[in-house]
Structure formats: structure tokens, C-alpha cells
Design a protein around this motif. Structure first.
Motif, PDB file in Angstrom:
ATOM      1  N   ASP A 111      -0.822 -14.764  28.340  1.00  0.00           N
ATOM      2  CA  ASP A 111      -1.515 -14.061  29.411  1.00  0.00           C
ATOM      3  C   ASP A 111      -2.496 -13.095  28.759  1.00  0.00           C
ATOM      4  O   ASP A 111      -2.232 -11.906  28.592  1.00  0.00           O
ATOM      5  N   MET A 112      -3.627 -13.653  28.366  1.00  0.00           N
ATOM      6  CA  MET A 112      -4.641 -12.904  27.629  1.00  0.00           C
ATOM      7  C   MET A 112      -5.124 -11.693  28.427  1.00  0.00           C
ATOM      8  O   MET A 112      -5.312 -10.608  27.879  1.00  0.00           O
ATOM      9  N   GLU A 113      -5.315 -11.894  29.709  1.00  0.00           N
ATOM     10  CA  GLU A 113      -5.868 -10.816  30.529  1.00  0.00           C
ATOM     11  C   GLU A 113      -4.943  -9.598  30.560  1.00  0.00           C
ATOM     12  O   GLU A 113      -5.399  -8.460  30.489  1.00  0.00           O
ATOM     13  N   SER A 117      -6.117  -6.017  29.058  1.00  0.00           N
ATOM     14  CA  SER A 117      -6.268  -4.887  29.995  1.00  0.00           C
ATOM     15  C   SER A 117      -5.683  -3.601  29.425  1.00  0.00           C
ATOM     16  O   SER A 117      -6.153  -2.508  29.750  1.00  0.00           O
ATOM     17  N   ARG A 118      -4.681  -3.704  28.564  1.00  0.00           N
ATOM     18  CA  ARG A 118      -4.109  -2.511  27.938  1.00  0.00           C
ATOM     19  C   ARG A 118      -5.075  -1.888  26.938  1.00  0.00           C
ATOM     20  O   ARG A 118      -5.015  -0.703  26.658  1.00  0.00           O
ATOM     21  N   VAL A 119      -5.985  -2.709  26.400  1.00  0.00           N
ATOM     22  CA  VAL A 119      -6.913  -2.224  25.371  1.00  0.00           C
ATOM     23  C   VAL A 119      -8.256  -1.820  25.971  1.00  0.00           C
ATOM     24  O   VAL A 119      -8.791  -0.756  25.647  1.00  0.00           O
ATOM     25  N   VAL A 120      -8.810  -2.679  26.840  1.00  0.00           N
ATOM     26  CA  VAL A 120     -10.168  -2.434  27.331  1.00  0.00           C
ATOM     27  C   VAL A 120     -10.244  -2.124  28.826  1.00  0.00           C
ATOM     28  O   VAL A 120     -11.328  -1.886  29.347  1.00  0.00           O
ATOM     29  N   GLY A 121      -9.121  -2.154  29.515  1.00  0.00           N
ATOM     30  CA  GLY A 121      -9.120  -1.893  30.949  1.00  0.00           C
ATOM     31  C   GLY A 121      -9.125  -3.186  31.749  1.00  0.00           C
ATOM     32  O   GLY A 121      -9.454  -4.258  31.237  1.00  0.00           O
ATOM     33  N   ASP A 122      -8.782  -3.057  33.015  1.00  0.00           N
ATOM     34  CA  ASP A 122      -8.606  -4.236  33.869  1.00  0.00           C
ATOM     35  C   ASP A 122      -9.890  -5.028  34.100  1.00  0.00           C
ATOM     36  O   ASP A 122      -9.902  -6.252  34.004  1.00  0.00           O
ATOM     37  N   ILE A 123     -10.971  -4.330  34.418  1.00  0.00           N
ATOM     38  CA  ILE A 123     -12.220  -5.022  34.766  1.00  0.00           C
ATOM     39  C   ILE A 123     -12.780  -5.773  33.557  1.00  0.00           C
ATOM     40  O   ILE A 123     -13.113  -6.960  33.643  1.00  0.00           O
ATOM     41  N   ALA A 124     -12.863  -5.080  32.423  1.00  0.00           N
ATOM     42  CA  ALA A 124     -13.384  -5.732  31.215  1.00  0.00           C
ATOM     43  C   ALA A 124     -12.471  -6.875  30.789  1.00  0.00           C
ATOM     44  O   ALA A 124     -12.939  -7.945  30.366  1.00  0.00           O
ATOM     45  N   ALA A 129     -11.518 -12.557  30.006  1.00  0.00           N
ATOM     46  CA  ALA A 129     -10.642 -13.714  30.231  1.00  0.00           C
ATOM     47  C   ALA A 129     -11.385 -14.816  30.982  1.00  0.00           C
ATOM     48  O   ALA A 129     -11.262 -16.000  30.650  1.00  0.00           O
ATOM     49  N   THR A 130     -12.186 -14.416  31.980  1.00  0.00           N
ATOM     50  CA  THR A 130     -12.975 -15.398  32.731  1.00  0.00           C
ATOM     51  C   THR A 130     -13.966 -16.106  31.809  1.00  0.00           C
ATOM     52  O   THR A 130     -14.128 -17.323  31.871  1.00  0.00           O
ATOM     53  N   SER A 131     -14.603 -15.343  30.934  1.00  0.00           N
ATOM     54  CA  SER A 131     -15.544 -15.933  29.976  1.00  0.00           C
ATOM     55  C   SER A 131     -14.837 -16.890  29.027  1.00  0.00           C
ATOM     56  O   SER A 131     -15.332 -17.979  28.727  1.00  0.00           O
ATOM     57  N   MET A 132     -13.658 -16.491  28.556  1.00  0.00           N
ATOM     58  CA  MET A 132     -12.915 -17.344  27.642  1.00  0.00           C
ATOM     59  C   MET A 132     -12.489 -18.644  28.325  1.00  0.00           C
ATOM     60  O   MET A 132     -12.578 -19.716  27.735  1.00  0.00           O
ATOM     61  N   HIS A 133     -12.063 -18.548  29.584  1.00  0.00           N
ATOM     62  CA  HIS A 133     -11.691 -19.756  30.325  1.00  0.00           C
ATOM     63  C   HIS A 133     -12.900 -20.662  30.536  1.00  0.00           C
ATOM     64  O   HIS A 133     -12.780 -21.891  30.486  1.00  0.00           O
ATOM     65  N   ALA A 134     -14.065 -20.051  30.763  1.00  0.00           N
ATOM     66  CA  ALA A 134     -15.289 -20.841  30.933  1.00  0.00           C
ATOM     67  C   ALA A 134     -15.639 -21.564  29.634  1.00  0.00           C
ATOM     68  O   ALA A 134     -16.032 -22.735  29.653  1.00  0.00           O
ATOM     69  N   VAL A 135     -15.481 -20.892  28.504  1.00  0.00           N
ATOM     70  CA  VAL A 135     -15.745 -21.527  27.205  1.00  0.00           C
ATOM     71  C   VAL A 135     -14.770 -22.675  26.977  1.00  0.00           C
ATOM     72  O   VAL A 135     -15.153 -23.760  26.520  1.00  0.00           O
TER      73      VAL A 135
END
Length: 195
Positions: A111-113, A117-124, A129-135
Motif C-alpha cells: 500500500d504505497m499510498e 502519506s506519512r512522509v509527504v502528506g495525503d494529497i501528495a 501513487a496515481t502517477s505510479m499506477h499510470a506508469v
């Protein structure tokens, strides 16, 4: 034997994944105390299931209930989430324990997101994660496209392979020829009996 630093590098991420999927720990808890060996030539890693359903190192002389046989290429395919790779893993030993290990390793996902989220926050984390899934989707589509192109080249441009409908037509023609030959032989036989 896998060295201590390598085992200590492998176990924390694996146990992190097990904790993320609480179902995985629950699936392994009935097998607490069962040992298994992960063999990736030329290394082997003896592990045991803890009462919490996590992986722990065990002594090399412990008798394993199961052994997972992998090779480096297969390990790379598993890392890229190739769905067919896990079917190529050979698991010897106790059938129920092997099935439990196989199902945990097959369905275990990061669960990458949640971690991001603990490091960069929920939105980032969501955007990353969305970008990684798109790749990953692009990579799967590109692989499928290359496979289709190679198959088309092998059947159309340089006919190394025969299309299914061509084989079916050929088989139908052979069947028709066989039937006509049988009828001709029957006619010849009837004509020879009349003379």
C-alpha cells in the motif's frame, strides 16, 4: 546461506507488507512455529512463522515444513508484479502450509499510498501513487502491444506461424478429401465386383 545483513534487509520490508495486509498475518498465524526455506540460487534463507503471523529467522539446521525454490530471473519477474511468475515458484513440503504461503505471497501488495502519506502528506501521496499506477498501466499496455505486434509479424509479414482459421480450413479440406477418397474407393470396389 544468505548472510545476516541480507536477511536483515529482506525481513523488515516483508513483515511490513504482512502488517499492512492484516489478513496475511491472520492467514499465517495458524502455522506459527512452521519453518520454511526460501532458496534463490546460490542463497537460502531459513525462516519461521512467528505467533503474530510474521517472518523470523531461524537456525539453518531447523527442519523446514516447506521449501520455496526460485531463481534470480523469477525473482525479478515477481518484483515487477508479473502475474504468471508466482505460478512458476516451486513449493515443496506440507501441502496446506505451502498453499497458505503461496496465497500470501500471491496476494500480498504494498500500500504505497499509505506509506507515502506519512512522509509527504495525503494529497501528495495520492498524486504520486496515481502517477505510479499510470506508469505501471502504461508499461503493461506497452508490453501487450509489443507482444501483439510480434504475433502479427510472425503470422502476417513473415509467416512463421499459421493463423487458427487457416489451420481449420486446411483440416476441413483434408477431411473432405478423405471422404471423397473413401467414396471413390467404394465406387471402384462396386465396379470391380460387377465385372
Amino acid at each position: 546461506m544468505l548472510s545476516g545483513w541480507s536477511a536483515s534487509a529482506v525481513l523488515p520490508p516483508l513483515n511490513h507488507l504482512l502488517r499492512q495486509g492484516g489478513w496475511a498475518q491472520a492467514r499465517l498465524q495458524p502455522y506459527a512455529g512452521y519453518g520454511f526455506i526460501v532458496e534463490v540460487f546460490p542463497f537460502s534463507l531459513p525462516l519461521v512463522i512467528s505467533p503474530q503471523g510474521l517472518f523470523e529467522r531461524t537456525t539453518p539446521d531447523a527442519i523446514p515444513a516447506a521449501t520455496l525454490h526460485l531463481n534470480p530471473l523469477l525473482l525479478a519477474r515477481i518484483a515487477t508484479r508479473d502475474p504468471m511468475a508466482l505460478r512458476s515458484v516451486v513449493i515443496d513440503g506440507d501441502a496446506q502450509f505451502a498453499a497458505a504461503l503461496g496465497s500470501v505471497f500471491r496476494d500480498l501488495e504494498w500500500d504505497m499510498e499509505a506509506d507515502l502519506s506519512r512522509v509527504v502528506g495525503d494529497i501528495a501521496a495520492h498524486r504520486m501513487a496515481t502517477s505510479m499506477h499510470a506508469v505501471q498501466a502504461w508499461q503493461r499496455n506497452a508490453t501487450d502491444s509489443v507482444q501483439r505486434s510480434l504475433a502479427e509479424y510472425a503470422t502476417e509479414e513473415s509467416p512463421l506461424l499459421v493463423k487458427r482459421h487457416h489451420v481449420a480450413a486446411f483440416v476441413a479440406e483434408v477431411d473432405a478429401l478423405r471422404d471423397q477418397t473413401a467414396r471413390l474407393e467404394k465406387r471402384l470396389q462396386l465396379l470391380s465386383e460387377k465385372h
